[in-house]
Design a protein around this motif. Structure first.
Motif, PDB file in Angstrom:
ATOM      1  N   GLU A  47      -2.040 -14.223  -8.431  1.00  0.00           N
ATOM      2  CA  GLU A  47      -1.743 -12.952  -7.769  1.00  0.00           C
ATOM      3  C   GLU A  47      -0.398 -12.448  -8.268  1.00  0.00           C
ATOM      4  OE1 GLU A  47      -2.101 -12.998  -3.565  1.00  0.00           O
ATOM      5  OE2 GLU A  47      -4.251 -13.412  -3.632  1.00  0.00           O
ATOM      6  N   ARG A  48      -0.349 -11.160  -8.558  1.00  0.00           N
ATOM      7  CA  ARG A  48       0.875 -10.533  -9.046  1.00  0.00           C
ATOM      8  C   ARG A  48       1.132  -9.257  -8.265  1.00  0.00           C
ATOM      9  NH1 ARG A  48       1.053 -11.077 -15.615  1.00  0.00           N
ATOM     10  NH2 ARG A  48       0.905 -13.340 -15.661  1.00  0.00           N
ATOM     11  N   LEU A  49       2.373  -8.806  -8.337  1.00  0.00           N
ATOM     12  CA  LEU A  49       2.731  -7.551  -7.689  1.00  0.00           C
ATOM     13  C   LEU A  49       2.487  -6.397  -8.652  1.00  0.00           C
ATOM     14  CD1 LEU A  49       6.051  -8.391  -5.838  1.00  0.00           C
ATOM     15  CD2 LEU A  49       3.794  -8.042  -4.858  1.00  0.00           C
ATOM     16  N   GLY A  50       1.928  -5.324  -8.124  1.00  0.00           N
ATOM     17  CA  GLY A  50       1.662  -4.142  -8.933  1.00  0.00           C
ATOM     18  C   GLY A  50       2.440  -2.950  -8.421  1.00  0.00           C
ATOM     19  N   LEU A  51       1.895  -1.803  -8.652  1.00  0.00           N
ATOM     20  CA  LEU A  51       2.510  -0.557  -8.242  1.00  0.00           C
ATOM     21  C   LEU A  51       2.708  -0.544  -6.732  1.00  0.00           C
ATOM     22  CD1 LEU A  51       3.393   2.280  -9.210  1.00  0.00           C
ATOM     23  CD2 LEU A  51       1.071   3.039  -8.733  1.00  0.00           C
ATOM     24  N   ASP A  52       3.854  -0.102  -6.300  1.00  0.00           N
ATOM     25  CA  ASP A  52       4.222  -0.058  -4.880  1.00  0.00           C
ATOM     26  C   ASP A  52       4.148  -1.435  -4.215  1.00  0.00           C
ATOM     27  OD1 ASP A  52       4.631   2.701  -5.027  1.00  0.00           O
ATOM     28  OD2 ASP A  52       2.508   3.101  -4.601  1.00  0.00           O
ATOM     29  N   GLU A  53       4.398  -2.484  -5.008  1.00  0.00           N
ATOM     30  CA  GLU A  53       4.427  -3.869  -4.535  1.00  0.00           C
ATOM     31  C   GLU A  53       3.124  -4.313  -3.878  1.00  0.00           C
ATOM     32  OE1 GLU A  53       7.948  -4.853  -2.376  1.00  0.00           O
ATOM     33  OE2 GLU A  53       9.250  -3.897  -3.840  1.00  0.00           O
ATOM     34  N   GLN A  54       2.017  -3.748  -4.308  1.00  0.00           N
ATOM     35  CA  GLN A  54       0.712  -4.199  -3.822  1.00  0.00           C
ATOM     36  C   GLN A  54       0.249  -5.337  -4.716  1.00  0.00           C
ATOM     37  OE1 GLN A  54      -1.998  -0.912  -3.704  1.00  0.00           O
ATOM     38  NE2 GLN A  54      -1.041  -0.031  -1.896  1.00  0.00           N
ATOM     39  N   THR A  55      -0.265  -6.395  -4.102  1.00  0.00           N
ATOM     40  CA  THR A  55      -0.703  -7.540  -4.879  1.00  0.00           C
ATOM     41  C   THR A  55      -2.098  -7.291  -5.451  1.00  0.00           C
ATOM     42  OG1 THR A  55      -1.625  -8.639  -2.941  1.00  0.00           O
ATOM     43  CG2 THR A  55       0.640  -9.166  -3.510  1.00  0.00           C
TER      44      THR A  55
END
Length: 67
Positions: A42-50
């Motif tokens: 799991e990684r963080l994406g745009l707007d810190e959404q995983t």
């Protein structure tokens, strides 16, 4: 609606064309590194959404004396 259909058809054709390469890579990972073949993270994406990514495993489970 037409764009979505075209996108799905192109994605399906791409998957069919690339699937032999993915199968060979999967076999080589299994032969050299064993099971599991895929690595999930799991990684963080745009707007810190995983979001979850799935990749072929490339690292071994072996550890040296220093960890």
């Amino acid at each position: 609606m037409l764009k979505r259909t075209v996108d799905q058809v192109v994605a399906l054709i791409g998957l069919v064309l690339v699937s032999p390469v993915l199968a060979i890579v999967g076999f080589l990972v299994w032969r050299n590194l064993g099971w599991p073949i895929l690595f999930r993270q799991e990684r963080l994406g745009l707007d810190e959404q995983t979001f979850r990514i799935i990749k072929f495993r490339t690292m071994t489970q072996e550890r040296g004396a220093d960890g």
